[in-house]
Design an enzyme around this catalytic site. Sequence first.
Site, PDB file in Angstrom:
ATOM      1  N   ASP A 122       0.862  -1.175   0.000  1.00  0.00           N
ATOM      2  CA  ASP A 122       0.000   0.000   0.000  1.00  0.00           C
ATOM      3  C   ASP A 122       0.907   1.236   0.000  1.00  0.00           C
ATOM      4  O   ASP A 122       2.134   1.122   0.179  1.00  0.00           O
ATOM      5  CB  ASP A 122      -0.881  -0.064   1.262  1.00  0.00           C
ATOM      6  N   ASP A 176      -2.205  -0.933   5.810  1.00  0.00           N
ATOM      7  CA  ASP A 176      -2.601  -0.345   7.093  1.00  0.00           C
ATOM      8  C   ASP A 176      -4.087  -0.002   7.163  1.00  0.00           C
ATOM      9  O   ASP A 176      -4.551   0.543   8.163  1.00  0.00           O
ATOM     10  CB  ASP A 176      -1.801   0.943   7.358  1.00  0.00           C
TER      11      ASP A 176
END
Length: 270
Positions: free
Chosen positions: A12, A217
């Site tokens: 990410d 996350d």
Amino acid sequence: MIRENCKVIISDLDGTLLNQHHVISDYTRSVFQELHQQNYLIVVATGRHHLDAMPLVERLGVPLYLVTSNGARIHSPEKELLFSINMNSQTVKSILDLDIDPDITTVLFKEEVWQTNIHNEKLNSFSKEVTYHRELVNFGELEDFEAIKIFFTHENQEKLIAVRDLILEHHPGSFNHAFSLPICLEFMDKAVDKSHAIAKILEKENLDFSHAVSFGDGFNDELMLVTTGKGLIMGNAPETLKNKLSHLEVIATNHEDGVAKYLSETVLNY
């Protein structure tokens, strides 16, 4: 074990590869350049629009696959568009026609601009370079609502939960949605998810998820994290995500170059 089977690095961007200043550190850059030298396939998967994400990942200085808008776009290492899917105009309008709290910042991700009803300074701060331009609009006056995704943000997550529940009540099973951050709610086409886009890349490269390690996350990373051979949760991720995926390892925060340090110690064995 990770080193023996790992051929693909998936990460990410915000809260993961980017540090607290929303940039890629020199240390992270050096680790990824070494990964490229050792022939690892690199994939960055983000909720950001591709025009916003491209200048950020260029900082790595390596060829990579770029998955953007949570999987609605895939670009090749040569920046060729490989996959694209939008929400149709009537679908988006049906969401905006609902009784959504006017205090919530609503954004339509378009191909060239992002259209919003509110000037949100915090949202603007996420981009150091303005490559994806904002357009302040009155949604009641728009004619074309076609969008890559719909994005809602507010400091009070309860307000966003209310929006989520409202949309799901009126459109059960019609969309994919996720909290990329506790203050960021996103709705996409039903077929859109980071993991679905990554699967297309792996198939193209004659690999599968067992060859991949991933980092994330947010809840828009959830399926990606549980599908890859090894999924790692950032130390700065919400406790709700850590608790939901309690079987996954939690590593250092993005402020501490958690991704690069993990890869250096576990994959590159520095």
